[in-house]
Design a protein around this motif. Structure first.
Motif, PDB file in Angstrom:
ATOM      1  N   ARG A 366       0.820  -1.214   0.000  1.00  0.00           N
ATOM      2  CA  ARG A 366       0.000   0.000   0.000  1.00  0.00           C
ATOM      3  C   ARG A 366       0.856   1.266   0.000  1.00  0.00           C
ATOM      4  O   ARG A 366       0.440   2.298  -0.523  1.00  0.00           O
ATOM      5  N   LEU A 370       0.278   3.919  -2.838  1.00  0.00           N
ATOM      6  CA  LEU A 370      -0.039   5.296  -2.449  1.00  0.00           C
ATOM      7  C   LEU A 370       0.951   6.275  -3.072  1.00  0.00           C
ATOM      8  O   LEU A 370       0.553   7.352  -3.533  1.00  0.00           O
ATOM      9  N   GLU A 379      -4.348  10.662  -5.227  1.00  0.00           N
ATOM     10  CA  GLU A 379      -4.184  10.333  -3.813  1.00  0.00           C
ATOM     11  C   GLU A 379      -5.518  10.257  -3.081  1.00  0.00           C
ATOM     12  O   GLU A 379      -5.778   9.301  -2.334  1.00  0.00           O
ATOM     13  N   ASP A 380      -6.369  11.266  -3.264  1.00  0.00           N
ATOM     14  CA  ASP A 380      -7.629  11.303  -2.517  1.00  0.00           C
ATOM     15  C   ASP A 380      -8.506  10.100  -2.852  1.00  0.00           C
ATOM     16  O   ASP A 380      -9.104   9.483  -1.958  1.00  0.00           O
ATOM     17  N   TYR A 382      -7.530   7.197  -3.980  1.00  0.00           N
ATOM     18  CA  TYR A 382      -6.927   5.970  -3.460  1.00  0.00           C
ATOM     19  C   TYR A 382      -7.176   5.834  -1.954  1.00  0.00           C
ATOM     20  O   TYR A 382      -7.534   4.750  -1.467  1.00  0.00           O
ATOM     21  N   LEU A 383      -7.019   6.935  -1.219  1.00  0.00           N
ATOM     22  CA  LEU A 383      -7.227   6.868   0.227  1.00  0.00           C
ATOM     23  C   LEU A 383      -8.690   6.587   0.566  1.00  0.00           C
ATOM     24  O   LEU A 383      -8.987   5.829   1.500  1.00  0.00           O
ATOM     25  N   ASP A 384      -9.624   7.194  -0.185  1.00  0.00           N
ATOM     26  CA  ASP A 384     -11.046   6.899   0.046  1.00  0.00           C
ATOM     27  C   ASP A 384     -11.335   5.421  -0.183  1.00  0.00           C
ATOM     28  O   ASP A 384     -12.050   4.788   0.598  1.00  0.00           O
ATOM     29  N   GLN A 386      -9.163   2.900  -0.014  1.00  0.00           N
ATOM     30  CA  GLN A 386      -8.508   2.083   0.987  1.00  0.00           C
ATOM     31  C   GLN A 386      -9.171   2.183   2.359  1.00  0.00           C
ATOM     32  O   GLN A 386      -9.236   1.207   3.109  1.00  0.00           O
ATOM     33  N   GLN A 387      -9.691   3.354   2.695  1.00  0.00           N
ATOM     34  CA  GLN A 387     -10.385   3.486   3.980  1.00  0.00           C
ATOM     35  C   GLN A 387     -11.616   2.605   4.024  1.00  0.00           C
ATOM     36  O   GLN A 387     -11.957   2.031   5.068  1.00  0.00           O
ATOM     37  N   LEU A 400      -2.852   1.266   7.038  1.00  0.00           N
ATOM     38  CA  LEU A 400      -2.940   2.420   6.152  1.00  0.00           C
ATOM     39  C   LEU A 400      -2.168   3.608   6.728  1.00  0.00           C
ATOM     40  O   LEU A 400      -1.485   4.339   5.993  1.00  0.00           O
ATOM     41  N   ARG A 404       0.983   5.526   4.951  1.00  0.00           N
ATOM     42  CA  ARG A 404       1.026   6.979   4.725  1.00  0.00           C
ATOM     43  C   ARG A 404       2.308   7.570   5.295  1.00  0.00           C
ATOM     44  O   ARG A 404       2.910   8.469   4.692  1.00  0.00           O
TER      45      ARG A 404
END
Length: 438
Positions: A366, A370, A379-380, A382-384, A386-387, A400, A404
């Motif tokens: 990850r 990332l 980025e945004d 991908y993070l959404d 993954q969350q 996660l 980061r």
């Protein structure tokens, strides 16, 4: 007998209001409330015809077999077979079966036409494949019903065939083993955008009913001697058994989906190296999509994420339920839908970053992903993503967060060193000691 006179005395004429009424009833209680076009995809006539016929096959076959048995029983009651032959028996049978077959074909045509008109879609040649299947199998059922009516009283044969055939076909979707649904005459799936049935998927339906019908015809053929009776009886049984067994063997290892072919829609491509392709009906923004793809690829390549082998990026919407697997040369994903949701860069990242193992380390993999997502301005997204995904893991949030932190530290390095760090992460993610390397 003239055509109109033949129709006027046939049970098919008197049964037409009942059969047509039931067909219309099923259309409004089954097709109308349940049919849903696949979201974000163009109209596709084969989807409509396959869906509306799902509730009509059983009715069509039951009507054909039961009415044919009734007509056959009427000939037997009137002593037609004992009269001096003025016409060949096959001609007599064909004359009484013609109205029954026309009724089955008319119902097939009407329900398909109603569905296409309601959806505002013009018929296409591929959309007529399943109606043709229904017509062919209904012909076999009419022959089977006629032969049954020769040996059983019509007051018994007709209602038993109506109920038995209707139930056997209508319930075939719930049958196990699965091969039963693939020989029932009822095509077992609604076609998705770009899908069509293969010849291999259609043949078992026709072979199963057709071999039984042919075998019964041979069994009932005129026999002038003992040797002919034995030969025709053996031949009729052999045809019926061989056809049904062959159909079963063809489908024995299928699951609930029959073999389907995909990509049966025009495709438009723009550019080269890579070409960006989508179904023509969805290609209105293809030039813009190509720009998004090229921009994301340029950012990744500049950062050292190589995609030099890539020749095409393809929209998978016309691939039905089994999209082709992406390779280093050709990528397949919902390209147009990604554009509409603004996630094209993320899709490019997930296809460009490929680990050399099936189960990479959850943190190191990850962190590499990332970093690539940050590089491609995804980025945004991908993070959404993954969350949401991390909720299924007990340690998901800590994984996660650690990823980061690793990326934040790497981003402080000069770009050449970041590239080296990324490739090292790719290797470490699949190393046996990946957890110790964190």
């Amino acid at each position: 007998m003239k055509t109109w006179s033949r129709l006027r005395v046939s049970s098919a004429l008197w049964a037409f209001p009942l059969v047509a009424g039931m067909a219309v009833f099923y259309f409004f209680v089954s097709f109308v409330p349940e049919f849903r076009s696949y979201e974000d995809q163009p109209d596709y006539a084969p989807t409509v015809t396959s869906s509306v016929l799902a509730s009509a096959y059983a009715l069509i076959y039951a009507a054909a077999s039961s009415l044919a048995a009734w007509e056959s029983g009427r000939l037997r009651r009137d002593g037609v077979w004992t009269l001096a032959p003025a016409r060949h028996r096959l001609r007599v049978a064909a004359d009484v079966l013609l109205p029954v077959i026309l009724l089955a074909w008319l119902v097939t045509t009407v329900v398909v036409a109603m569905a296409l008109i309601r959806q505002g879609i013009a018929p296409s040649l591929p959309s007529l494949v399943l109606p043709a299947l229904a017509m062919t199998v209904s012909l076999a059922h009419a022959v089977i019903g006629f032969v049954v009516g020769l040996v059983a009283p019509r007051l018994i044969a007709a209602p038993l065939l109506a109920v038995g055939v209707f139930y056997a076909v209508a319930a075939s979707w719930s049958y196990e083993p699965f091969w039963l649904r693939h020989v029932s005459g009822q095509f077992p799936v609604d076609l998705m955008y770009g899908e069509l049935p293969t010849l291999r998927a259609l043949v078992p339906h026709i072979l199963f009913a057709g071999s039984i019908a042919t075998g019964l015809v041979v069994l009932c053929a005129l026999r002038s001697g003992t040797r002919q009776r034995i030969v025709l009886t053996a031949l009729g049984c052999a045809i019926a058994v061989a056809g049904t067994v062959t159909a079963q063997r063809m489908t024995a290892d299928w699951d609930f989906n029959p073999p389907l072919s995909t990509g049966h829609v025009p495709v438009r491509c723009v550019g080269t190296a890579p070409a960006v392709c989508a179904p023509e009906a969805m290609a209105g923004d293809l030039d813009v999509i190509q720009g998004e793809v090229r921009a994301a690829l340029a950012q990744l390549n500049a950062a050292g994420v190589s995609t030099s082998d890539l020749t095409s990026v393809n929209d998978s919407s016309a691939s039905g339920r089994h999209a082709p697997a992406s390779t280093t040369q050709a990528w397949w994903f919902s390209l147009v839908n990604s554009h509409r949701s603004g996630t094209t860069p993320l899709a490019i990242v997930t296809h460009a970053v490929r680990f050399p193992c099936d189960e990479p380390d959850p943190v190191i993999s990850r962190s590499a992903m990332l970093w690539a997502a940050v590089t491609a301005d995804a980025e945004d997204f991908y993070l959404d993503w993954q969350q949401d995904e991390m909720r299924q893991y007990i340690d998901g949030e800590s994984w996660l967060a650690e990823a980061r932190d690793r990326v934040a530290e790497a981003r402080r390095l000069p770009l050449p060193e970041q590239t080296e760090w990324f490739h090292a992460e790719m290797r470490r993610a699949c190393a046996p000691t990946a957890e110790e390397d964190r």
